[in-house]
Design an enzyme around this catalytic site. Structure first.
Site, mmCIF file in Angstrom:
data_model
loop_
_atom_site.group_PDB
_atom_site.id
_atom_site.type_symbol
_atom_site.label_atom_id
_atom_site.label_comp_id
_atom_site.label_asym_id
_atom_site.label_seq_id
_atom_site.Cartn_x
_atom_site.Cartn_y
_atom_site.Cartn_z
ATOM 1 N N SER A 1 39.391 25.418 14.098
ATOM 2 C CA SER A 1 40.208 26.351 13.323
ATOM 3 C C SER A 1 41.517 26.630 14.041
ATOM 4 O O SER A 1 41.564 26.686 15.276
ATOM 5 C CB SER A 1 39.451 27.667 13.125
ATOM 6 O OG SER A 1 40.294 28.683 12.627
ATOM 7 N N TYR B 1 35.134 34.995 15.547
ATOM 8 C CA TYR B 1 35.166 33.702 14.860
ATOM 9 C C TYR B 1 35.986 32.696 15.658
ATOM 10 O O TYR B 1 35.542 31.570 15.923
ATOM 11 C CB TYR B 1 35.755 33.869 13.458
ATOM 12 C CG TYR B 1 36.024 32.563 12.752
ATOM 13 C CD1 TYR B 1 34.975 31.752 12.317
ATOM 14 C CD2 TYR B 1 37.326 32.127 12.522
ATOM 15 C CE1 TYR B 1 35.225 30.547 11.667
ATOM 16 C CE2 TYR B 1 37.583 30.928 11.865
ATOM 17 C CZ TYR B 1 36.526 30.142 11.450
ATOM 18 O OH TYR B 1 36.773 28.945 10.818
#
Length: 320
Positions: free
Chosen positions: A127, A152
């Site tokens: 990501s 995350y």
């Protein structure tokens, strides 16, 4: 070639499955259909694929080692695309232990599976959130990513490190791609573009966090899918590669673009900045161009037009 796609019923995974079968590959789609968003959306994503002779659906959790052993016994798997994860920056702040369990333990399980079957290549979807509040723009793969600002992001960085470890110890070819804010048909309903389109269409006020000046490098799903397939077809030993559009748009201008394509004005509810959000994302895709021949085509204006058209054609089936 047979491809295991984890998270294969999700937004990105299902798009990849369709692209893989269109070019003649077989797909083993592994998905847990968890309740992060409506499982019916994911089942609709693979509705057409379900009848394809080169498509196999396996319902299960990447954290289940017995399931992975069963997959190794039943199927010949040549390559792996690991897209399964618990997604989202803000929810990870509310439930960090779940994110650690799914993303890190799940990826460890996939890496152990890869060690046992020795695939030709593995592409891991990391990501752009790993860059955190990066003051240098555009973001390059050589920039330090030691200060993630959400659980995350931290799990994705941890998984990149684990991928390198398994490459080093066992010689696995692993490419970690860092997508930058992906959008397009099948986008998850809680993501900004889908959420704003839906709420503006219903005449509901949309939340705008901050003053609207934050910028994002939005990546259209077709460009991302092409980049991932290019990475899948080019084993590189170990590599980390950005996949973005190399362009940014402010939140205010994004909302205006959605308004224009819907033909409706938005009512904006101003909200404070959210923990875990960053002021800008901006991909340097030099490495992707050089190593993969990646060449994104869809500008944000065209991409929003395509997404809004898809939304309007499918909104009676979409679950908010």
């Amino acid at each position: 070639m047979n491809v295991l796609v984890t998270g294969g019923a999700g937004f990105i995974g299902s798009t990849l499955a369709d692209r893989l079968m269109a070019r003649g590959d077989g797909v083993i789609c592994l998905d847990s259909f968890d309740d992060f968003y409506a499982p019916s959306i994911k089942r609709r994503n693979i509705r057409d694929a379900g009848g394809h002779p080169r498509f196999v659906l396996v319902e299960g959790d990447i954290r289940d080692p017995d399931l992975m052993k069963d997959l190794a016994r039943k199927y010949r798997i040549d390559v792996i695309i690991h897209s399964a994860a618990r997604a989202g920056v803000r929810p990870s702040i509310q439930n960090p232990l779940l994110y650690e369990d799914v993303n890190i333990k799940g990826t460890m399980n996939i890496l152990e599976f890869a060690r046992s079957i020795k695939p030709q290549n593995l592409v891991f979807l990391s990501s752009s959130s790993v860059y955190g509040v990066n003051k240098k723009v555009p973001f390059s793969e050589t920039d330090p990513v030691d200060h993630p600002i959400s659980p995350y992001a931290a799990t994705k960085k941890a998984c990149e490190l684990l991928c390198y470890t398994y490459h080093h110890l066992y010689g696995l070819n692993i490419t970690c791609v860092r997508p930058f804010t992906v959008y397009g048909p099948r986008q998850r309903p809680e993501m900004a573009i889908h959420k704003f389109t839906h709420m503006i269409d219903l005449g509901e006020p949309i939340p705008m966090y901050g003053d609207g000046s934050s910028k994002r490098d939005y990546t259209y799903i077709d460009d991302l899918a092409e980049g991932i397939l290019l990475a899948l077809d080019r084993p590189l030993g170990y590599a980390v590669i950005n996949l973005g559009e190399e362009a940014t748009i402010t939140l205010r201008d994004l909302i205006a673009l959605i308004e224009k394509n819907l033909g409706r004005d938005a009512t904006i509810r101003k909200m404070p900045d959210q923990p875990g959000d960053v002021p800008i994302t901006f991909a340097d895709i030099t490495r992707a161009r050089e190593l993969l021949g990646y060449d994104p085509k869809v500008k944000i204006e065209e991409g929003i037009s395509r997404f809004v058209q898809w939304y309007l054609e499918n909104k009676t089936e979409l679950v908010s």
